[in-house]
Write a protein that holds these residues in place. Sequence first.
Motif, mmCIF file in Angstrom:
data_model
loop_
_atom_site.group_PDB
_atom_site.id
_atom_site.type_symbol
_atom_site.label_atom_id
_atom_site.label_comp_id
_atom_site.label_asym_id
_atom_site.label_seq_id
_atom_site.Cartn_x
_atom_site.Cartn_y
_atom_site.Cartn_z
ATOM 1 N N GLU A 23 1.188 -0.936 -0.038
ATOM 2 C CA GLU A 23 -0.292 0.033 -0.002
ATOM 3 C C GLU A 23 0.681 0.999 -0.107
ATOM 4 O OE1 GLU A 23 -2.562 0.272 2.910
ATOM 5 O OE2 GLU A 23 -3.155 -1.664 3.128
ATOM 6 N N TYR A 24 0.446 2.418 -0.844
ATOM 7 C CA TYR A 24 1.235 4.140 -0.653
ATOM 8 C C TYR A 24 0.333 4.501 -1.169
ATOM 9 C CZ TYR A 24 4.578 -0.351 -1.907
ATOM 10 O OH TYR A 24 5.090 -1.126 -2.604
ATOM 11 N N THR A 25 0.600 5.496 -0.399
ATOM 12 C CA THR A 25 0.501 7.224 -0.348
ATOM 13 C C THR A 25 1.028 7.720 -1.237
ATOM 14 O OG1 THR A 25 -0.898 6.526 1.527
ATOM 15 C CG2 THR A 25 -1.295 8.649 0.591
ATOM 16 N N GLU B 293 1.732 15.870 0.814
ATOM 17 C CA GLU B 293 0.971 16.587 2.062
ATOM 18 C C GLU B 293 0.585 18.112 2.089
ATOM 19 O OE1 GLU B 293 -2.379 17.799 3.336
ATOM 20 O OE2 GLU B 293 -1.881 15.419 2.705
ATOM 21 N N SER C 175 -6.486 4.375 -5.418
ATOM 22 C CA SER C 175 -8.074 5.369 -4.814
ATOM 23 C C SER C 175 -7.494 6.922 -4.310
ATOM 24 C CB SER C 175 -8.075 4.872 -2.888
ATOM 25 O OG SER C 175 -9.030 5.346 -2.520
ATOM 26 N N SER C 176 -8.375 7.463 -5.319
ATOM 27 C CA SER C 176 -8.853 8.736 -4.705
ATOM 28 C C SER C 176 -9.684 9.648 -5.103
ATOM 29 C CB SER C 176 -7.613 9.042 -6.202
ATOM 30 O OG SER C 176 -7.547 10.838 -6.512
ATOM 31 N N ASN D 107 -12.869 4.620 -5.311
ATOM 32 C CA ASN D 107 -11.642 2.944 -6.070
ATOM 33 C C ASN D 107 -12.167 2.522 -7.286
ATOM 34 O OD1 ASN D 107 -10.418 3.286 -3.087
ATOM 35 N ND2 ASN D 107 -12.619 1.833 -2.289
ATOM 36 N N GLU E 134 -7.880 14.102 -5.573
ATOM 37 C CA GLU E 134 -6.850 14.343 -3.968
ATOM 38 C C GLU E 134 -5.524 13.250 -4.451
ATOM 39 O OE1 GLU E 134 -9.679 11.304 -1.735
ATOM 40 O OE2 GLU E 134 -10.397 13.241 -1.990
ATOM 41 N N ARG E 135 -4.959 13.764 -3.361
ATOM 42 C CA ARG E 135 -3.592 12.582 -3.556
ATOM 43 C C ARG E 135 -3.738 10.976 -3.112
ATOM 44 N NH1 ARG E 135 -0.533 12.956 2.149
ATOM 45 N NH2 ARG E 135 0.621 11.448 1.390
ATOM 46 N N PRO E 136 -3.507 10.097 -3.939
ATOM 47 C CA PRO E 136 -4.305 9.429 -4.534
ATOM 48 C C PRO E 136 -3.170 7.838 -3.948
ATOM 49 C CG PRO E 136 -2.430 9.316 -6.818
ATOM 50 C CD PRO E 136 -2.777 10.559 -5.512
ATOM 51 N N ASP E 137 -3.854 6.409 -3.119
ATOM 52 C CA ASP E 137 -3.678 5.500 -2.539
ATOM 53 C C ASP E 137 -3.774 4.902 -3.608
ATOM 54 O OD1 ASP E 137 -3.340 6.999 -0.224
ATOM 55 O OD2 ASP E 137 -5.227 6.569 0.447
ATOM 56 N N TYR F 215 4.137 10.762 -10.392
ATOM 57 C CA TYR F 215 2.826 11.467 -10.247
ATOM 58 C C TYR F 215 3.892 13.072 -10.321
ATOM 59 C CZ TYR F 215 -0.056 13.099 -6.456
ATOM 60 O OH TYR F 215 -1.246 13.406 -5.785
#
Length: 166
Positions: free
Chosen positions: A52-54, A58, A83-84, A87, A102-105, A117
Amino acid sequence: MLMGEVIQAFKKSRVLSLGLLMLILALVLSAVASFVVEDKVYSQSGELGPGEYTLGNESFESKYLYPNRTLVLTSNNATLLVSSGENHSYNLTGQLVLYPNERPDVVVYNGSVSYTYRVKALDYPYSDLSIPALILAVVGGSVFLWVGYAKALRDVREGGRKDEKS
């Protein structure tokens, strides 16, 4: 005739001239506050394995207004979830370009994914000047209203006195 009366009113009343000066200064400050400096850009790229990555930064994305985000994902064969706000699952073979709000996961289930990115944002460095511009506009407008109101009352009183003398 009317323009001459307006000029005479400004010459006679320092308060009226001060109100006009406040309104002009408020206009100049608000124009400066809306000045946009060059676009600010943040870019990040790399390789993602299972996990998992964000993505993103920020502090950068919360500091500036109107960020324009672009996420480019490339893989030969990977299963992932992006996910932004919403999903979306992908079985990725090739390249995928996304424009997240928004910031994607990113969750990579299997395989590896190369990503780039990029965030482009607007910077308003003088936006704090809008607060004194608002205050000056309100005070300057109030000065005009009160001076006009006082003049109208004075004219009504003088008109009443002229009627009494007649």
